[in-house]
Design an enzyme around this catalytic site. Structure first.
Site, mmCIF file in Angstrom:
data_model
loop_
_atom_site.group_PDB
_atom_site.id
_atom_site.type_symbol
_atom_site.label_atom_id
_atom_site.label_comp_id
_atom_site.label_asym_id
_atom_site.label_seq_id
_atom_site.Cartn_x
_atom_site.Cartn_y
_atom_site.Cartn_z
ATOM 1 N N ASP A 19 0.808 -1.226 0.000
ATOM 2 C CA ASP A 19 0.000 0.000 0.000
ATOM 3 C C ASP A 19 0.839 1.274 0.000
ATOM 4 O OD1 ASP A 19 -2.249 -1.648 0.092
ATOM 5 O OD2 ASP A 19 -2.231 -1.686 2.282
ATOM 6 N N LYS A 22 1.889 2.102 -5.131
ATOM 7 C CA LYS A 22 2.463 1.540 -6.369
ATOM 8 C C LYS A 22 1.560 1.804 -7.570
ATOM 9 C CE LYS A 22 2.439 -2.480 -4.353
ATOM 10 N NZ LYS A 22 2.099 -2.115 -2.974
ATOM 11 N N GLY A 46 -4.562 -4.287 -3.793
ATOM 12 C CA GLY A 46 -5.560 -3.237 -4.029
ATOM 13 C C GLY A 46 -4.802 -1.985 -4.424
ATOM 14 N N HIS A 47 -4.825 -1.654 -5.698
ATOM 15 C CA HIS A 47 -4.065 -0.512 -6.205
ATOM 16 C C HIS A 47 -5.050 0.578 -6.611
ATOM 17 C CE1 HIS A 47 -0.411 -3.269 -7.235
ATOM 18 N NE2 HIS A 47 -0.765 -3.313 -5.968
ATOM 19 N N GLN A 233 1.916 -6.105 -3.233
ATOM 20 C CA GLN A 233 2.378 -6.230 -1.856
ATOM 21 C C GLN A 233 3.675 -5.421 -1.670
ATOM 22 O OE1 GLN A 233 1.321 -9.601 -3.441
ATOM 23 N NE2 GLN A 233 -0.571 -8.595 -2.931
HETATM 24 P P1 GDP Z 1 -0.702 0.335 -3.571
HETATM 25 O O1 GDP Z 1 -1.318 -0.929 -3.095
HETATM 26 O O2 GDP Z 1 0.769 0.390 -3.315
HETATM 27 O O3 GDP Z 1 -1.044 0.655 -4.995
HETATM 28 O O4 GDP Z 1 -1.323 1.490 -2.677
HETATM 29 P P2 GDP Z 1 -2.890 1.649 -2.307
HETATM 30 O O5 GDP Z 1 -3.600 2.148 -3.506
HETATM 31 O O6 GDP Z 1 -3.406 0.444 -1.630
HETATM 32 O O7 GDP Z 1 -2.790 2.746 -1.170
HETATM 33 C C1 GDP Z 1 -2.291 4.021 -1.402
HETATM 34 C C2 GDP Z 1 -3.430 5.041 -1.133
HETATM 35 O O8 GDP Z 1 -2.869 6.326 -1.022
HETATM 36 C C3 GDP Z 1 -4.439 5.124 -2.249
HETATM 37 O O9 GDP Z 1 -5.691 5.445 -1.717
HETATM 38 C C4 GDP Z 1 -3.906 6.263 -3.123
HETATM 39 O O10 GDP Z 1 -4.946 6.939 -3.838
HETATM 40 C C5 GDP Z 1 -3.330 7.166 -2.073
HETATM 41 N N1 GDP Z 1 -2.152 7.929 -2.488
HETATM 42 C C6 GDP Z 1 -1.147 7.574 -3.323
HETATM 43 N N2 GDP Z 1 -0.179 8.520 -3.350
HETATM 44 C C7 GDP Z 1 -0.590 9.487 -2.509
HETATM 45 C C8 GDP Z 1 -0.007 10.731 -2.070
HETATM 46 O O11 GDP Z 1 1.093 11.107 -2.453
HETATM 47 N N3 GDP Z 1 -0.729 11.445 -1.158
HETATM 48 C C9 GDP Z 1 -1.945 11.051 -0.685
HETATM 49 N N4 GDP Z 1 -2.557 11.834 0.194
HETATM 50 N N5 GDP Z 1 -2.505 9.901 -1.080
HETATM 51 C C10 GDP Z 1 -1.840 9.128 -1.964
HETATM 52 P P1 IMO Z 2 -0.913 -4.165 -2.286
HETATM 53 O O1 IMO Z 2 -0.480 -4.688 -3.621
HETATM 54 C C1 IMO Z 2 -0.954 -4.649 2.011
HETATM 55 C C2 IMO Z 2 -1.083 -8.749 3.543
HETATM 56 C C3 IMO Z 2 -2.325 -9.202 4.286
HETATM 57 C C4 IMO Z 2 -1.704 -10.153 5.288
HETATM 58 C C5 IMO Z 2 -0.603 -10.833 4.467
HETATM 59 C C6 IMO Z 2 -0.986 -12.180 3.893
HETATM 60 O O2 IMO Z 2 -2.209 -3.432 -2.318
HETATM 61 O O3 IMO Z 2 0.177 -3.405 -1.622
HETATM 62 P P2 IMO Z 2 -2.524 -12.863 1.828
HETATM 63 O O4 IMO Z 2 -3.994 -12.656 1.585
HETATM 64 O O5 IMO Z 2 -1.647 -12.289 0.787
HETATM 65 O O6 IMO Z 2 -2.197 -14.306 2.137
HETATM 66 O O7 IMO Z 2 -2.240 -12.068 3.215
HETATM 67 O O8 IMO Z 2 -0.299 -9.935 3.421
HETATM 68 N N1 IMO Z 2 -1.322 -8.225 2.183
HETATM 69 C C7 IMO Z 2 -1.234 -6.919 1.872
HETATM 70 N N2 IMO Z 2 -1.012 -5.837 2.659
HETATM 71 N N3 IMO Z 2 -1.070 -4.511 0.685
HETATM 72 C C8 IMO Z 2 -1.254 -5.586 -0.111
HETATM 73 O O9 IMO Z 2 -1.238 -5.507 -1.451
HETATM 74 C C9 IMO Z 2 -1.393 -6.860 0.479
HETATM 75 N N4 IMO Z 2 -1.601 -8.106 0.006
HETATM 76 C C10 IMO Z 2 -1.534 -8.924 1.059
HETATM 77 O O10 IMO Z 2 -2.964 -8.118 4.905
HETATM 78 O O11 IMO Z 2 -1.078 -9.432 6.317
HETATM 79 MG MG MG Z 3 -2.858 -1.573 -1.840
#
Ligand code: GDP
Ligand code: IMO
Ligand code: MG
Length: 443
Positions: A19, A22, A46-47, A233
């Protein structure tokens, strides 16, 4: 003068516990790419992308799908839940995107089937009641599907093309999982026919997208395409290098971009590590810089609320804490990071002071890198360096010079400590909220 190079490939990986942002960065970089590939994980990812204020959450489909005409590849290292994949395709189509003509799914991907989800959930329940403690998985069947792959009994995407072969393998695999579900996991066994019938229905829709992904990427590269590899991840969730057993079940590190998509390691030219300006973690496991998040007025509460730190896939509140640069050091080594993108800098706006963990005290000794043993990590006391914060807003800032002086000096100190250049800074969720310092696709 910088010059764009063709046939250059960039790998985007998370350097923390996922999270990091990416998806946002992959979407931004796709402007310079002619193909985007996922190479590990599944719909546990979850991106979230925000484009001109409109939010899209992707789980299995590469974030490059948001740019018209860009081919997107699901590499062999990804575990595919065919039902989920189809619903994600349909959701994007409903939003007006053309998906099927440019999504290519490796025939070698192992399938996630309904019993994997049941086993995942039942095992978590058992861990909880037995006192072993939950991993806190996403409950999507990821671990059990990878187990079947490694045990050489997985059903793969290619099996969907051969009903008889699929039926035989499914019967055998279901028998095994039902035995575990009913006998050991105290859960309900599943019926063969509904799983088979549904898989065959979905297969008809997925068949046109099945492809020899590794060879396609190879050919595209020979024709000058820039490929972007999208990690899911994060490094500290990697099955080998993460905080085992509180990890996911795949290699999330950059090296796996090659094995997980079917290209050679010589095709990975630039490794971009994505790092949040603080740290979050969903699920269980050690987290040295963790802060309590529930009390209003505390730093943890600020990071959680201003950063909107809630999981995209499961809706769980993410645990929050200061940036752990000593853990980052390990991630940089394991991935061979070329440059970093620091995200969510804006979330630190308004804090009096900002801390960065630069090492730990462990059993009376000072160490400067995250240890490997989860019990040692639990025992680590973080050693912090403290920086003055800034009052100004950095939200949406697009140039280095427009950042407050304290924000610049915070980033410069982090860069000096880890010894790796910062290539980009993200200052908001939108595609345009980005500061570019060195372009990964330019010389
Ligand atoms: P990922 O799994 O690495 O793609 O990240 P996620 O999408 O799960 O979580 C990142 C969250 O932060 C998302 O809701 C993005 O919209 C948000 N986000 C990404 N970059 C920024 C930033 O620079 N500032 C803020 N405030 N939010 C951001
Ligand atoms: P993105 O791509 C954050 C975590 C789960 C749990 C562990 C194992 O959005 O960054 P799993 O279901 O993979 O067997 O769970 O990994 N986990 C993540 N945490 N971002 C993710 O993906 C994750 N995908 C799995 O919360 O701790
Ligand atoms: Mg994510």
């Amino acid at each position: 003068m910088t010059q764009q190079i063709r046939g250059r490939n960039v790998v985007v990986v998370g350097t923390q516990w996922g999270d990091e942002g990416k998806g946002k960065v992959v979407d931004w970089l796709t402007d310079h790419a002619q193909g985007v590939a996922r190479f590990q994980g599944g719909h546990n990812a979850g991106h979230t992308l925000v484009i001109k204020g409109k939010k899209t959450a992707l789980q299995l489909i590469p974030s490059g799908i948001m740019r018209d005409g860009v081919p997107c590849y699901i590499g062999n290292g990804v575990v595919v839940d065919p039902t989920h994949l189809l619903s994600e395709i349909e959701r994007l189509e409903a939003a007006g995107l053309e998906v099927r003509s440019r999504l290519f799914i490796s025939e070698s991907c192992p399938l996630i089937l309904p019993f994997h989800v049941e086993v995942d959930k039942a095992r978590e329940a058992l861990r909880e009641t037995s006192g072993a403690g939950k991993i806190g998985t996403t409950g999507k069947g990821i671990g059990p599907a990878y187990e079947d792959k490694v045990a050489r009994r997985a059903l793969r995407v290619q099996d969907l093309k051969h009903p008889e072969r699929f039926e035989k393998k499914l019967r055998e695999l279901l028998e095994l999982h039902n035995f575990a579900l009913a006998g050991y996991l105290k859960s309900q066994p599943l019926e063969f026919q509904p799983i088979f019938d549904h898989a065959m229905k979905v297969a008809e829709q997925l068949k046109p997208m099945m492809a020899d992904v590794g060879y396609m990427i190879h050919k595209a590269g020979r024709e000058g395409a820039n490929i972007l590899f999208e990690g899911a991840q994060g490094t500290l969730l990697d099955i080998d290098h993460g905080t085992y057993p509180y990890v996911t079940s795949s290699n999330c590190v950059a090296g796996n971009a090659a094995a997980g998509s079917g290209v050679g390691p010589d095709q990975l030219h630039y490794i971009l590590g994505i790092t949040k300006a603080y740290t979050t973690r969903v699920g269980s496991g050690p987290f040295p810089t963790e802060l309590p998040i529930d009390e209003p007025g505390t730093i943890g509460h600020h990071l959680s609320t201003v950063g909107q730190e809630r999981g995209t896939v499961t809706g769980r509140a993410r645990r929050c804490g200061w940036l752990d640069a000593a853990a980052l050091k390990r991630s940089i080594i394991i991935n061979g990071i070329t440059g970093l993108c620091i995200t969510k800098l804006d979330v630190l706006d308004g804090l009096e002071e900002i801390k960065v963990c630069v090492g730990y005290e462990l059993n009376g000794q000072r160490i400067d890198i995250l240890p490997l043993d989860a019990d040692d990590i639990v025992a680590c006391q973080p050693v912090y360096e403290t920086f003055p914060g800034w009052k100004e807003t950095t939200f949406g800032v697009t140039s280095w010079d427009a950042l407050p002086a304290n924000a610049r000096s915070y980033l410069e100190c982090v860069q000096r400590f880890i010894g790796t250049p910062i290539a980009m800074v993200s200052t908001g969720p939108d595609r345009d909220h980005t500061i570019l310092l060195r372009h990964p696709y330019q010389a």
